[in-house]
Design a protein around this motif. Structure first.
Motif, PDB file in Angstrom:
ATOM      1  N   UNK A  80       0.765  -1.135   0.089  1.00  0.00           N
ATOM      2  CA  UNK A  80       0.088   0.070  -0.018  1.00  0.00           C
ATOM      3  C   UNK A  80       0.867   1.164   0.041  1.00  0.00           C
ATOM      4  N   UNK A  81       2.042   1.184   0.767  1.00  0.00           N
ATOM      5  CA  UNK A  81       2.725   2.254   0.807  1.00  0.00           C
ATOM      6  C   UNK A  81       3.482   2.709  -0.553  1.00  0.00           C
ATOM      7  N   UNK A  82       3.783   1.596  -1.148  1.00  0.00           N
ATOM      8  CA  UNK A  82       4.265   1.606  -2.551  1.00  0.00           C
ATOM      9  C   UNK A  82       3.453   2.293  -3.575  1.00  0.00           C
ATOM     10  N   UNK A  83       2.151   1.652  -3.479  1.00  0.00           N
ATOM     11  CA  UNK A  83       1.098   2.180  -4.310  1.00  0.00           C
ATOM     12  C   UNK A  83       0.910   3.643  -3.950  1.00  0.00           C
ATOM     13  N   UNK A  84       0.694   3.906  -2.844  1.00  0.00           N
ATOM     14  CA  UNK A  84       0.388   5.458  -2.696  1.00  0.00           C
ATOM     15  C   UNK A  84       1.383   6.166  -3.050  1.00  0.00           C
ATOM     16  N   UNK A  85       2.904   5.819  -2.983  1.00  0.00           N
ATOM     17  CA  UNK A  85       3.895   6.835  -3.296  1.00  0.00           C
ATOM     18  C   UNK A  85       3.830   6.911  -5.021  1.00  0.00           C
ATOM     19  N   UNK A  86       3.485   5.717  -5.721  1.00  0.00           N
ATOM     20  CA  UNK A  86       3.249   5.753  -7.165  1.00  0.00           C
ATOM     21  C   UNK A  86       1.971   6.602  -7.598  1.00  0.00           C
ATOM     22  N   UNK A  87       1.146   6.422  -6.893  1.00  0.00           N
ATOM     23  CA  UNK A  87      -0.137   7.298  -6.984  1.00  0.00           C
ATOM     24  C   UNK A  87       0.078   8.767  -6.882  1.00  0.00           C
ATOM     25  N   UNK A  88       0.959   9.201  -5.928  1.00  0.00           N
ATOM     26  CA  UNK A  88       1.259  10.515  -5.797  1.00  0.00           C
ATOM     27  C   UNK A  88       2.111  10.822  -6.940  1.00  0.00           C
ATOM     28  N   UNK A  89       3.098  10.191  -7.433  1.00  0.00           N
ATOM     29  CA  UNK A  89       3.596  10.427  -8.663  1.00  0.00           C
ATOM     30  C   UNK A  89       2.975  10.625  -9.522  1.00  0.00           C
ATOM     31  N   UNK A  90       2.085   9.864  -9.845  1.00  0.00           N
ATOM     32  CA  UNK A  90       1.038   9.710 -11.121  1.00  0.00           C
ATOM     33  C   UNK A  90       0.225  11.016 -11.107  1.00  0.00           C
ATOM     34  N   UNK A  91      -0.249  11.420  -9.794  1.00  0.00           N
ATOM     35  CA  UNK A  91      -0.927  12.643  -9.750  1.00  0.00           C
ATOM     36  C   UNK A  91      -0.455  14.083 -10.282  1.00  0.00           C
ATOM     37  N   UNK A  93       2.252  14.017 -12.418  1.00  0.00           N
ATOM     38  CA  UNK A  93       2.202  13.867 -13.850  1.00  0.00           C
ATOM     39  C   UNK A  93       1.054  14.215 -14.451  1.00  0.00           C
ATOM     40  N   UNK A  94      -0.084  13.827 -13.687  1.00  0.00           N
ATOM     41  CA  UNK A  94      -1.290  14.273 -14.386  1.00  0.00           C
ATOM     42  C   UNK A  94      -1.545  15.886 -14.419  1.00  0.00           C
ATOM     43  N   UNK A  95      -1.296  16.441 -13.180  1.00  0.00           N
ATOM     44  CA  UNK A  95      -1.368  17.802 -13.103  1.00  0.00           C
ATOM     45  C   UNK A  95      -0.466  18.554 -14.076  1.00  0.00           C
ATOM     46  N   UNK A  96       0.660  18.068 -14.323  1.00  0.00           N
ATOM     47  CA  UNK A  96       1.671  18.622 -15.502  1.00  0.00           C
ATOM     48  C   UNK A  96       1.145  18.609 -16.635  1.00  0.00           C
ATOM     49  N   UNK A  97       0.518  17.410 -17.012  1.00  0.00           N
ATOM     50  CA  UNK A  97      -0.241  17.320 -18.357  1.00  0.00           C
ATOM     51  C   UNK A  97      -1.548  18.139 -18.449  1.00  0.00           C
ATOM     52  N   UNK A  98      -2.135  18.300 -17.387  1.00  0.00           N
ATOM     53  CA  UNK A  98      -3.216  19.355 -17.447  1.00  0.00           C
ATOM     54  C   UNK A  98      -3.137  20.703 -17.984  1.00  0.00           C
ATOM     55  N   UNK A  99      -1.621  21.068 -17.300  1.00  0.00           N
ATOM     56  CA  UNK A  99      -1.131  22.189 -17.389  1.00  0.00           C
ATOM     57  C   UNK A  99      -0.920  22.637 -18.967  1.00  0.00           C
ATOM     58  N   UNK A 100      -0.390  21.320 -19.608  1.00  0.00           N
ATOM     59  CA  UNK A 100       0.123  21.550 -20.770  1.00  0.00           C
ATOM     60  C   UNK A 100      -1.104  21.489 -21.924  1.00  0.00           C
ATOM     61  N   UNK A 101      -2.290  21.122 -21.563  1.00  0.00           N
ATOM     62  CA  UNK A 101      -3.419  20.998 -22.646  1.00  0.00           C
ATOM     63  C   UNK A 101      -3.677  22.139 -23.371  1.00  0.00           C
ATOM     64  N   UNK A 102      -3.830  23.385 -22.761  1.00  0.00           N
ATOM     65  CA  UNK A 102      -3.913  24.564 -23.535  1.00  0.00           C
ATOM     66  C   UNK A 102      -2.792  24.550 -24.704  1.00  0.00           C
ATOM     67  N   UNK A 103      -1.468  24.498 -24.305  1.00  0.00           N
ATOM     68  CA  UNK A 103      -0.285  24.636 -25.191  1.00  0.00           C
ATOM     69  C   UNK A 103      -0.616  23.680 -26.344  1.00  0.00           C
ATOM     70  N   UNK A 104      -1.145  22.290 -26.046  1.00  0.00           N
ATOM     71  CA  UNK A 104      -0.828  21.276 -27.273  1.00  0.00           C
ATOM     72  C   UNK A 104      -2.130  21.683 -28.048  1.00  0.00           C
ATOM     73  N   UNK A 105      -3.397  22.149 -27.267  1.00  0.00           N
ATOM     74  CA  UNK A 105      -4.596  22.573 -28.253  1.00  0.00           C
ATOM     75  C   UNK A 105      -4.420  23.564 -29.125  1.00  0.00           C
ATOM     76  N   UNK A 106      -3.516  24.453 -28.726  1.00  0.00           N
ATOM     77  CA  UNK A 106      -3.030  25.657 -29.610  1.00  0.00           C
ATOM     78  C   UNK A 106      -2.155  25.264 -30.939  1.00  0.00           C
ATOM     79  N   UNK A 107      -1.426  24.036 -30.522  1.00  0.00           N
ATOM     80  CA  UNK A 107      -0.700  23.680 -31.632  1.00  0.00           C
ATOM     81  C   UNK A 107      -1.557  22.750 -32.548  1.00  0.00           C
ATOM     82  N   UNK A 108      -2.778  22.374 -31.968  1.00  0.00           N
ATOM     83  CA  UNK A 108      -3.553  21.473 -33.087  1.00  0.00           C
ATOM     84  C   UNK A 108      -4.548  22.382 -33.677  1.00  0.00           C
ATOM     85  N   UNK A 109      -4.727  23.515 -33.355  1.00  0.00           N
ATOM     86  CA  UNK A 109      -5.574  24.603 -33.930  1.00  0.00           C
ATOM     87  C   UNK A 109      -6.756  25.057 -33.120  1.00  0.00           C
TER      88      UNK A 109
END
Length: 142
Positions: A80-91, A93-109
């Motif tokens: 459980x501790x390992x999975x919680x640490x992995x879940x925190x890392x994935x969270x 990464x998710x926040x970083x990717x959500x911040x990149x959505x407007x930039x990627x959307x602008x690239x796609x038009x």
């Protein structure tokens, strides 16, 4: 007085008396034999020992089960501790990717609108067309 060689007037010598008692010293030794245990008593002892061994075996088996359960709990906690640490890392990464959505959307038009969602400018051979995010999702699926 003792009768010595037919003369009662003669005194007996003390050292002769002591030697005779030492030569013929009688000793008796008392030997006691233990009677064998009766069959009922032997069976009673045997069943008592078997009962004690069975109780100790049951306790040992119960302790082994408790040890296994505690070991499994420890392993689950570490997992459980390992999975919680992995879940925190994935969270993160998710926040970083959500911040990149407007930039990627602008690239796609895609362009931002006042409403929620994005509008895309689609250029076709017959002309350009403006679509909202639902239409863009349909185009992206094709």
């Amino acid at each position: 007085m003792a009768y010595t060689r037919g003369n009662l007037a003669v005194k007996e010598k003390a050292h002769e008396r002591g030697n005779q008692s030492q030569r013929y010293r009688e000793t008796t030794k008392v030997v006691t034999r233990r009677a064998a245990l009766p069959v009922r008593e032997k069976l009673l002892y045997m069943f008592t020992i078997m009962f004690c061994v069975a109780v100790m075996g049951g306790l040992l088996w119960q302790n082994a089960n408790l040890y296994n359960m505690k070991r499994e709990m420890y392993n689950l906690n570490t997992d459980m501790q390992k999975l919680n640490a992995e879940m925190n890392e994935l969270t993160i990464q998710k926040e970083k990717l959500e911040e990149q959505i407007p930039q990627e959307a602008a690239k796609l038009g895609y362009t931002e609108s006042n409403e929620e969602g994005f509008h895309v400018q689609i250029s076709t051979e017959s002309g350009s067309k403006t679509a909202n995010s639902e239409d863009a999702a349909k185009v992206a699926r094709k």
